[in-house]
Design a protein around this motif. Structure first.
Motif, mmCIF file in Angstrom:
data_model
loop_
_atom_site.group_PDB
_atom_site.id
_atom_site.type_symbol
_atom_site.label_atom_id
_atom_site.label_comp_id
_atom_site.label_asym_id
_atom_site.label_seq_id
_atom_site.Cartn_x
_atom_site.Cartn_y
_atom_site.Cartn_z
ATOM 1 N N ALA A 172 0.854 -1.182 0.000
ATOM 2 C CA ALA A 172 0.000 0.000 0.000
ATOM 3 C C ALA A 172 0.890 1.232 0.000
ATOM 4 O O ALA A 172 1.945 1.247 0.654
ATOM 5 C CB ALA A 172 -0.924 0.011 1.212
ATOM 6 N N SER A 173 0.504 2.271 -0.752
ATOM 7 C CA SER A 173 1.332 3.472 -0.882
ATOM 8 C C SER A 173 0.517 4.742 -0.676
ATOM 9 O O SER A 173 -0.681 4.784 -0.964
ATOM 10 C CB SER A 173 1.990 3.533 -2.269
ATOM 11 O OG SER A 173 2.783 2.408 -2.521
ATOM 12 N N LEU A 174 1.202 5.773 -0.208
ATOM 13 C CA LEU A 174 0.660 7.121 -0.112
ATOM 14 C C LEU A 174 1.672 8.042 -0.776
ATOM 15 O O LEU A 174 2.874 7.984 -0.468
ATOM 16 C CB LEU A 174 0.453 7.532 1.344
ATOM 17 C CG LEU A 174 0.063 8.990 1.604
ATOM 18 C CD1 LEU A 174 -1.302 9.289 1.002
ATOM 19 C CD2 LEU A 174 0.073 9.281 3.098
ATOM 20 N N SER A 184 6.512 8.826 -3.322
ATOM 21 C CA SER A 184 5.586 8.076 -2.467
ATOM 22 C C SER A 184 6.327 7.320 -1.380
ATOM 23 O O SER A 184 7.544 7.106 -1.449
ATOM 24 C CB SER A 184 4.765 7.095 -3.320
ATOM 25 O OG SER A 184 5.609 6.132 -3.925
ATOM 26 N N ALA A 185 5.566 6.908 -0.371
ATOM 27 C CA ALA A 185 6.045 6.013 0.680
ATOM 28 C C ALA A 185 5.230 4.733 0.578
ATOM 29 O O ALA A 185 4.004 4.778 0.475
ATOM 30 C CB ALA A 185 5.874 6.645 2.056
ATOM 31 N N GLU A 186 5.903 3.593 0.606
ATOM 32 C CA GLU A 186 5.225 2.315 0.384
ATOM 33 C C GLU A 186 5.494 1.336 1.520
ATOM 34 O O GLU A 186 6.632 1.199 1.985
ATOM 35 C CB GLU A 186 5.678 1.702 -0.941
ATOM 36 C CG GLU A 186 5.022 0.359 -1.267
ATOM 37 C CD GLU A 186 5.330 -0.100 -2.674
ATOM 38 O OE1 GLU A 186 4.769 0.482 -3.628
ATOM 39 O OE2 GLU A 186 6.153 -1.026 -2.834
ATOM 40 N N GLY A 210 10.850 4.501 0.517
ATOM 41 C CA GLY A 210 10.589 5.746 -0.174
ATOM 42 C C GLY A 210 10.831 5.525 -1.656
ATOM 43 O O GLY A 210 11.830 4.903 -2.031
ATOM 44 N N LYS A 211 9.931 6.025 -2.511
ATOM 45 C CA LYS A 211 10.029 5.769 -3.936
ATOM 46 C C LYS A 211 9.922 7.071 -4.730
ATOM 47 O O LYS A 211 9.149 7.969 -4.362
ATOM 48 C CB LYS A 211 8.927 4.800 -4.387
ATOM 49 C CG LYS A 211 8.939 3.470 -3.649
ATOM 50 C CD LYS A 211 7.838 2.546 -4.126
ATOM 51 C CE LYS A 211 8.075 2.076 -5.521
ATOM 52 N NZ LYS A 211 7.104 1.040 -5.933
ATOM 53 N N VAL A 212 10.688 7.132 -5.806
ATOM 54 C CA VAL A 212 10.641 8.274 -6.723
ATOM 55 C C VAL A 212 10.493 7.726 -8.144
ATOM 56 O O VAL A 212 11.275 6.858 -8.557
ATOM 57 C CB VAL A 212 11.900 9.146 -6.634
ATOM 58 C CG1 VAL A 212 11.843 10.282 -7.652
ATOM 59 C CG2 VAL A 212 12.058 9.709 -5.228
#
Length: 221
Positions: A172-174, A184-186, A210-212
């Motif tokens: 799940a991500s925000l 986003s953070a997953e 953490g995703k970019v």
């Protein structure tokens, strides 16, 4: 939380019926991630955990991959991703229940692949900074493990210590999207334990990353 993510994933195949009548919007891009995994050894009938560590984490995890996103309407989209990741862990903790040999290993790195797909929901359609949440289900693939041993040097375990290679995973991500950039953070969680041949270990994992992402190509806009 796992049940919620699974339900989100299961309705992805029914979403086209709810999409507005408009030309589909496609987006393809690259993404990177950095974070940490936490592991837990389940009870194993033939293993002994006396004096050993059963809860531990990676010291670092990083990965890169590609993604696609297809808009169904201004709020909903279907997305998928394929990636590769490296996870540095303390030697021997992942697969051994006897820790006395760990002093001979300098490092241990796991090489993994992953593929998943799911649903993304944008809170404020067409906003300049568009906040979203998403849920995905997929598979985590254990490719190989590399150890640096004090005497023999680099040792590659292509048999992944006898563990199951493929395990189901949910996430799940925000995040927030601005033009072609996505941040986003997953949260990711294994849906089953990974069993080792011979019944010596059963390990499950979860992680926060953490995703970019950056869109390279868009179509249908």
């Amino acid at each position: 939380m796992r049940i919620i993510i699974l339900l989100v994933g299961s309705i992805v195949f029914t979403l086209p019926a709810f999409a507005q009548q408009q030309a589909p919007h496609w987006e393809f891009g690259i993404q990177g991630e950095f974070g940490r995994d936490w592991y837990h050894k389940e009870a194993a009938p033939l293993g002994s955990y006396e004096g050993s560590t059963i809860d531990f984490s990676s010291s670092r995890s990083w990965g890169a991959g590609i993604y696609f996103e297809r808009s169904l309407n201004p709020r909903l989209s279907v997305l998928g991703q394929v990636g590769y990741a490296q996870k540095k862990v303390h030697p021997q903790l992942f697969h051994e229940y006897n820790q006395t040999a760990a002093q001979y290993y300098l490092s241990e790195v796991h090489h993994r692949g992953g593929v998943d797909a799911g649903l993304r929901w944008y809170l404020i359609p067409k906003a300049k900074f568009n906040i979203f949440v998403d849920g995905k289900v997929g598979a985590n693939v254990f490719i190989s493990a590399t150890q640096q041993e004090r005497t023999f040097g680099r040792i590659v375990h292509s048999d992944v210590f006898g563990f199951q290679r493929i395990a189901p995973v949910a996430s799940a991500s925000l995040g927030i999207k601005f033009s072609r950039l996505t941040i986003s953070a997953e949260y990711r969680d294994d849906l089953t334990v990974s069993k080792r041949t011979g019944g010596m270990s059963e390990v499950s994992g979860k992680g926060v990353f953490g995703k970019v992402g950056f869109a390279l190509f868009r179509a249908g806009r």
